[in-house]
Design an enzyme around this catalytic site. Structure first.
Site, mmCIF file in Angstrom:
data_model
loop_
_atom_site.group_PDB
_atom_site.id
_atom_site.type_symbol
_atom_site.label_atom_id
_atom_site.label_comp_id
_atom_site.label_asym_id
_atom_site.label_seq_id
_atom_site.Cartn_x
_atom_site.Cartn_y
_atom_site.Cartn_z
ATOM 1 N N CYS A 10 6.527 23.784 -20.232
ATOM 2 C CA CYS A 10 6.026 24.786 -20.064
ATOM 3 C C CYS A 10 6.302 25.496 -22.213
ATOM 4 O O CYS A 10 6.979 26.002 -21.954
ATOM 5 C CB CYS A 10 5.960 25.756 -19.198
ATOM 6 S SG CYS A 10 5.579 27.682 -19.280
ATOM 7 N N HIS A 49 3.595 14.897 -20.886
ATOM 8 C CA HIS A 49 2.336 15.900 -20.848
ATOM 9 C C HIS A 49 1.915 15.409 -22.473
ATOM 10 O O HIS A 49 2.675 15.647 -23.283
ATOM 11 C CB HIS A 49 2.315 16.835 -20.806
ATOM 12 C CG HIS A 49 1.193 17.890 -21.081
ATOM 13 N ND1 HIS A 49 0.625 19.271 -20.981
ATOM 14 C CD2 HIS A 49 0.163 17.649 -21.416
ATOM 15 C CE1 HIS A 49 -0.413 19.632 -21.350
ATOM 16 N NE2 HIS A 49 -0.556 18.464 -21.867
#
Length: 362
Positions: A115, A182
Site C-alpha cells: 500500500c 502487484h
C-alpha cells in the site's frame, strides 16, 4: 500446518484483492458466490485489531469483532476456510498479537507490503516495508514461526529488477506459503499499465529459493484475463482488484453480469449481514463507474443522495427485501434477549436456592 489451520493451496486460484472499504464482508461473500477461490479482507491495522472482542451475532449468523460499539471485523460461515486477513503492521510483536486475535476466524494472514498511501507509509507499514527489508523479514518470520497459520505476503515491484529479485528471495526464505506481486512500483498510479513483462523473472527468483505459488496482481480485470496473464508471467494464480470493485461478477467463468444484477445481489448481502450504511453506499458508488451514462443517471444521483440503508434500498427497488430481512433480524434479537433474560433468572434462582440451603444446614 495445524488441526485448526491446514495449509492453503494458493496455486491455480482466482482471488479477491485486499481493497480498503471495498473488501468488507458483503463483497467477500458475493465474490465467493461468483467464483472466487479465496478472498482477502481489506487491510486491518494491528492496533485496530488488538483488544477487539469476539461476539456471535445470532440475528445475522456472523461473528463480529468489536471494540466498544466499533466493528473491527465481521465474518460469516460461508467464507470459512477461504478468508485471508490482510494485516497492516510495522512491528513483529504487534503483528503476531493481531493475527492471534482473529486466528479463530481466518484461514491465513497476509502481510501488506504494497500500500503506497500516506497513512500506511508514514506509519512504516505497507510499501514502506519494501525499503526496510530487515523489519519486513522479522515480521514475516515471527508470523510464520508463531501464528500457527499459513502466512503470505503482498508486495509491489521495486524500481530495479535486481532489487525486486533480492527482495523476493528474502521473502521466500522466511517460510511464507505464497507471494502476491502487484506489477506496479510504489510510485506508479493505477492508470499506468501494469508491468507484467517484469514478473516472469521474479517468479523464477522466488522458485529458485522455494517452490511456492506466486499470485499476479495488476490489470487483471476479469476471469477471461487470467489464463493470458498466467501464460505471460508464469504466475500460479491471479488476484482481481478494480475489476471486482467495478463489477463483483468479474470472477464468473461465464462472463460479467449486468450492473443491475450485481448491485442488487450486493445490496442483498449488505442487508443480510446488517452492513454499515456508509460502507454499503461507498462500495455501490464505486461500481460501474467506467460507464459515464451510469454516473450521470438519476439512479446514481439518488444513490449519492441516500442517507440510510433504507434510502439505498428504495433507490434500488429493494425495500420489500429490506423490510422482510430486518424484521427477521429483529425477531431473532428479541428471541436472543428473551433467552438471555431467562438465563439470568435461572442464575439468580440458583444463587437464592444455594443461600437457602446454607441457612437450613446452619
Amino acid at each position: 500446518m495445524t488441526d485448526t489451520h491446514p495449509d492453503i493451496d494458493y496455486a491455480n486460484k482466482i482471488v479477491l484483492a485486499p481493497m480498503v472499504r471495498i473488501g468488507t464482508l458483503p463483497m467477500r461473500l458475493l465474490a465467493l458466490e461468483y467464483g472466487a477461490d479465496l478472498v482477502w479482507t481489506e487491510e486491518l491495522v494491528d492496533k485496530r485489531i488488538i483488544g477487539s472482542v469476539r461476539q456471535y451475532n445470532k440475528a445475522t449468523g456472523t461473528v463480529d469483532y468489536r471494540k466498544g460499539s466499533a466493528l473491527t471485523f465481521s465474518t460469516h460461515p460461508n467464507e470459512k476456510g477461504k478468508v485471508i486477513l490482510q494485516l497492516g503492521t510495522a512491528d513483529p510483536d504487534l503483528a503476531l498479537k493481531a493475527a492471534l486475535t482473529l486466528k479463530q476466524d481466518v484461514a491465513g494472514v497476509d502481510l501488506n507490503c504494497g500500500c503506497p498511501k500516506k497513512f500506511s507509509v508514514q506509519g512504516g507499514m505497507g510499501a514502506a516495508l519494501l525499503t526496510d527489508p530487515d523489519r519486513l523479514k522479522k515480521i514475516l518470520e515471527n508470523l510464520v514461526q508463531h501464528s500457527g497459520m499459513p502466512v503470505s505476503c503482498k508486495i509491489r515491484l521495486l524500481e530495479t529488477q535486481q532489487q525486486t529479485i533480492e527482495l523476493v528471495k528474502m521473502i521466500a526464505a522466511t517460510g511464507v506459503k505464497a507471494l502476491t506481486v502487484h506489477c506496479r512500483t510504489r510510485e506508479m498510479r493505477p492508470s499506468q499499465k501494469a508491468q507484467w513483462d517484469r514478473l516472469k523473472e521474479v517468479v523464477e527468483a522466488v522458485k529458485s529459493v522455494r517452490d511456492i505459488p506466486v499470485i499476479v496482481n495488476g490489470d487483471v480485470w476479469q476471469w477471461s484475463d487470467v489464463e493470458k496473464v498466467k501464460e505471460l508471467t508464469n504466475a500460479d494464480s491471479a488476484m482481481i482488484a478494480r475489476g471486482a470493485q467495478l463489477n463483483p461478477s468479474a470472477f464468473r467463468k461465464e462472463g460479467l453480469l449486468s450492473f443491475h444484477e450485481t448491485v442488487h445481489a450486493y445490496m442483498k448481502k449488505c442487508i443480510d449481514v446488517d452492513n454499515v450504511f456508509q460502507n454499503s453506499k461507498y462500495a455501490i458508488l464505486c461500481m460501474n463507474t467506467d460507464d459515464s451514462e451510469h454516473t450521470r443517471s438519476d439512479l446514481y444521483n439518488n444513490l449519492q443522495r441516500s442517507k440510510s440503508t433504507e434510502a439505498l434500498c428504495d433507490a434500488l427497488g429493494l425495500r420489500d427485501y429490506y423490510e422482510k430481512v430486518t424484521n427477521e433480524h429483529r425477531l431473532k434479537r428479541e428471541e436472543d434477549d428473551e433467552e438471555a433474560k431467562k438465563g439470568e433468572k435461572r442464575e439468580r434462582e440458583e444463587v437464592d436456592e444455594e443461600k437457602e440451603s446454607k441457612k437450613i444446614k446452619s
